[in-house]
Design an enzyme around this catalytic site. Sequence first.
Site, mmCIF file in Angstrom:
data_model
loop_
_atom_site.group_PDB
_atom_site.id
_atom_site.type_symbol
_atom_site.label_atom_id
_atom_site.label_comp_id
_atom_site.label_asym_id
_atom_site.label_seq_id
_atom_site.Cartn_x
_atom_site.Cartn_y
_atom_site.Cartn_z
ATOM 1 C CG HIS A 4 -1.583 6.064 -2.649
ATOM 2 N ND1 HIS A 4 -2.741 5.836 -3.360
ATOM 3 C CD2 HIS A 4 -1.826 5.657 -1.380
ATOM 4 C CE1 HIS A 4 -3.651 5.324 -2.542
ATOM 5 N NE2 HIS A 4 -3.120 5.202 -1.330
ATOM 6 C CG HIS A 57 -7.816 3.259 -0.364
ATOM 7 N ND1 HIS A 57 -7.101 2.660 -1.357
ATOM 8 C CD2 HIS A 57 -6.939 4.080 0.292
ATOM 9 C CE1 HIS A 57 -5.848 3.091 -1.314
ATOM 10 N NE2 HIS A 57 -5.716 3.960 -0.327
ATOM 11 C CG ASP A 84 -1.758 5.747 2.672
ATOM 12 O OD1 ASP A 84 -2.068 5.371 1.534
ATOM 13 O OD2 ASP A 84 -2.557 6.346 3.434
ATOM 14 C CG ASP A 85 -0.197 8.962 0.312
ATOM 15 O OD1 ASP A 85 -0.128 8.870 -0.928
ATOM 16 O OD2 ASP A 85 -1.205 8.647 0.968
ATOM 17 C CG HIS A 121 -1.957 1.050 1.264
ATOM 18 N ND1 HIS A 121 -3.109 0.958 2.023
ATOM 19 C CD2 HIS A 121 -2.024 2.265 0.665
ATOM 20 C CE1 HIS A 121 -3.824 2.051 1.883
ATOM 21 N NE2 HIS A 121 -3.180 2.871 1.065
ATOM 22 C CD GLU A 169 -7.647 6.720 4.348
ATOM 23 O OE1 GLU A 169 -8.194 6.627 3.232
ATOM 24 O OE2 GLU A 169 -6.568 7.339 4.522
HETATM 25 N N1 ADE Z 1 -4.719 8.626 -2.169
HETATM 26 C C1 ADE Z 1 -3.494 8.763 -1.671
HETATM 27 N N2 ADE Z 1 -3.492 8.470 -0.364
HETATM 28 C C2 ADE Z 1 -4.748 8.113 -0.039
HETATM 29 C C3 ADE Z 1 -5.382 7.697 1.153
HETATM 30 N N3 ADE Z 1 -4.719 7.580 2.306
HETATM 31 N N4 ADE Z 1 -6.696 7.436 1.114
HETATM 32 C C4 ADE Z 1 -7.377 7.562 -0.023
HETATM 33 N N5 ADE Z 1 -6.840 7.947 -1.167
HETATM 34 C C5 ADE Z 1 -5.526 8.217 -1.185
HETATM 35 ZN ZN ZN Z 2 -3.874 4.678 0.457
#
Ligand code: ADE
Ligand code: ZN
Length: 346
Positions: free
Chosen positions: A26, A204, A285-286, A24, A207
């Site tokens: 992005h 997703h 994630d990011d 996971h 969340e």
């Molecule tokens: N796009 C990038 N990060 C995300 C996240 N945490 N939740 C949903 N979309 C995303």
């Molecule tokens: Zn994500």
Amino acid sequence: MNLPPIDLRSLPQVLRAMPKAELHIHIEGSLEPEMIFALARRNKVNLPYSSVEALRQAYAFTDLQSFLDIYYAGASVLLKEQDFYDMAWAYFEKAARDSVIHAELFFDPQTHTSRGVEMGTVIQGLARACRDARSQLGLSASLILCFLRHLSEDEAFATLEQALPWREHFIGVGLDSSEVGHPPEKFARIFKRCGDLGLRRVAHAGEEGPPAYIHAALDLLGAERIDHGVQATRDRALMQRLADRRVPLTVCPLSNIKLCVYPHLEQHSLGQLLDAGIVATINSDDPAYFGGYINDNFVQTFGALKLQASQAYTLARNSFEASFIETSVRSNLIARLDQFFEELRN
Ligand code: ADE
Ligand code: ZN
């Protein structure tokens, strides 16, 4: 696996060095502010921030949407095939240092095609980086195309059509962006079409959205993995369902703190998910926006939740079990993990 007691001080070293998969991430969320500014200069794109520091200061998020607004602005510097390559390559170098030996990368084509960037530019740049990661870093990597759920079903269908000429370069599809108000049912038909095309499906769910979105992702999208899924703890029957069916959750602890899903890491539900027998994994994630890559997520979460070496093994093993690697390759990766833990005994 029966593990010897591991000195608490050496657990972070074990977490950093153990082989793992990241499921996971992005790839647009791995763009560090320095690279955003370098690409903005290279491509002559104007940014609404005066410096790297000013951009970093804007990373004070209150929820998912407040993050997404900045994340999409950051991605506006990506224009050429080489930009997509450079972004992914920078991630792979960091991931390899974190002992990631397999990665499945999300990418958001609509963020780019809506600015006039060709689908082929995006996919070819990312796919070339994946090939080089395998040959130069020994890290196997594949791509998962995500549909933006704040956009329409028609736009998702158009995106799939644009991507099909590059079908061999992505293994599956996902669903991301603003969750609440955009339930899985909106994308049931496009996911059905993707399933018919033999694409793997993830989404997703849970969340920020309710447990009902997780049920719907499983029932209506055919999701094989749930990204995040942490809201499952609010629904006892759902916890049982996830555990019984061994549906993996790709959990991202530092993301959940930065986006205020939990006030502190100490309150994170990862321990509860593992105790319930759910196939949970740890991911970033990011990472450029949330203060850490996969090993930072491991080390900080283990510290906050007082997790043990046996849970380190379980999480790494789960990451391979939950991956979409071919079965024989998966067995090899798990064998490498077992070997790593065997050597800790000696
Ligand atoms: N796009 C990038 N990060 C995300 C996240 N945490 N939740 C949903 N979309 C995303
Ligand atoms: Zn994500």
